[in-house]
Scaffold this motif. Sequence first.
Motif, PDB file in Angstrom:
ATOM      1  N   TYR A 146     -15.715  25.694  33.545  1.00  0.00           N
ATOM      2  CA  TYR A 146     -15.435  27.122  33.627  1.00  0.00           C
ATOM      3  C   TYR A 146     -14.025  27.426  33.126  1.00  0.00           C
ATOM      4  N   LEU A 147     -13.055  26.597  33.495  1.00  0.00           N
ATOM      5  CA  LEU A 147     -11.683  26.764  33.022  1.00  0.00           C
ATOM      6  C   LEU A 147     -11.634  26.694  31.500  1.00  0.00           C
ATOM      7  N   LEU A 148     -12.308  25.706  30.934  1.00  0.00           N
ATOM      8  CA  LEU A 148     -12.326  25.556  29.480  1.00  0.00           C
ATOM      9  C   LEU A 148     -13.000  26.750  28.820  1.00  0.00           C
ATOM     10  N   ALA A 149     -14.112  27.217  29.375  1.00  0.00           N
ATOM     11  CA  ALA A 149     -14.822  28.363  28.805  1.00  0.00           C
ATOM     12  C   ALA A 149     -13.960  29.619  28.851  1.00  0.00           C
ATOM     13  N   SER A 150     -13.272  29.850  29.955  1.00  0.00           N
ATOM     14  CA  SER A 150     -12.435  31.051  30.050  1.00  0.00           C
ATOM     15  C   SER A 150     -11.240  30.981  29.110  1.00  0.00           C
ATOM     16  N   GLN A 151     -10.652  29.812  28.937  1.00  0.00           N
ATOM     17  CA  GLN A 151      -9.529  29.680  28.010  1.00  0.00           C
ATOM     18  C   GLN A 151      -9.986  29.781  26.551  1.00  0.00           C
ATOM     19  N   LEU A 152     -11.164  29.235  26.250  1.00  0.00           N
ATOM     20  CA  LEU A 152     -11.718  29.394  24.901  1.00  0.00           C
ATOM     21  C   LEU A 152     -12.011  30.868  24.618  1.00  0.00           C
ATOM     22  N   TYR A 153     -12.538  31.572  25.610  1.00  0.00           N
ATOM     23  CA  TYR A 153     -12.836  32.994  25.436  1.00  0.00           C
ATOM     24  C   TYR A 153     -11.556  33.782  25.168  1.00  0.00           C
ATOM     25  N   HIS A 154     -10.516  33.525  25.947  1.00  0.00           N
ATOM     26  CA  HIS A 154      -9.243  34.219  25.729  1.00  0.00           C
ATOM     27  C   HIS A 154      -8.692  33.922  24.337  1.00  0.00           C
ATOM     28  N   SER A 155      -8.711  32.659  23.953  1.00  0.00           N
ATOM     29  CA  SER A 155      -8.199  32.273  22.632  1.00  0.00           C
ATOM     30  C   SER A 155      -9.024  32.895  21.518  1.00  0.00           C
ATOM     31  N   PHE A 156     -10.337  32.920  21.717  1.00  0.00           N
ATOM     32  CA  PHE A 156     -11.244  33.495  20.730  1.00  0.00           C
ATOM     33  C   PHE A 156     -10.974  34.984  20.548  1.00  0.00           C
ATOM     34  N   MET A 157     -10.820  35.723  21.646  1.00  0.00           N
ATOM     35  CA  MET A 157     -10.582  37.164  21.571  1.00  0.00           C
ATOM     36  C   MET A 157      -9.198  37.472  21.004  1.00  0.00           C
ATOM     37  N   ASP A 158      -8.200  36.719  21.415  1.00  0.00           N
ATOM     38  CA  ASP A 158      -6.846  36.931  20.899  1.00  0.00           C
ATOM     39  C   ASP A 158      -6.795  36.626  19.404  1.00  0.00           C
ATOM     40  N   GLY A 159      -7.462  35.561  18.980  1.00  0.00           N
ATOM     41  CA  GLY A 159      -7.518  35.225  17.563  1.00  0.00           C
ATOM     42  C   GLY A 159      -8.276  36.262  16.751  1.00  0.00           C
TER      43      GLY A 159
END
Length: 173
Positions: A146-159
Amino acid sequence: LIVPFTSDRGLCGGINTFITRTVRVAVKSIHAQGKECDIIVIGDKGRSQMKRSVGDLITRSATDIVSPGTFNLACGLATEVLEAGGKDYDAILIVYNSFVNAAVYKQAYKVITPLKAETIEGDDVLGNYEFEPDDKAEGLEDLYEYLLASQLYHSFMDGACSEQSSRMTGLDI
């Protein structure tokens, strides 16, 4: 394990080039420490750029990803990263573009380390907490995903925001 977020399309300035450069520097730094690393590339433009310099380290890539994505997409990416052996590495390094304003974005990275049930000394990390099911290691694995998914989501949206802003600025006539 290095996970760079790049674009599938061009005409957005140097965002893909900057990510590729950051990945090359990270690979050199990791190799200088005597460690090995692999790369899972998100985005077609970054994959084609990185093939030239660190192509032998690319184990997987994800292209044609609809931007901006959803949390379900980020969960799928997290599952793919973990199935590629993400748990076996000391850490997962996420490299992405971070939006500052309409004219500026900067390269950022996040280091995600695996969650452990015990410290190096053998102490219980979360001794005061109860887990359901009782297997604390399994609960920590779920939290890590879940931590990895939430950080990937944040990085994906910011990118994605940085990419769109750069594309609008680059095509401004």
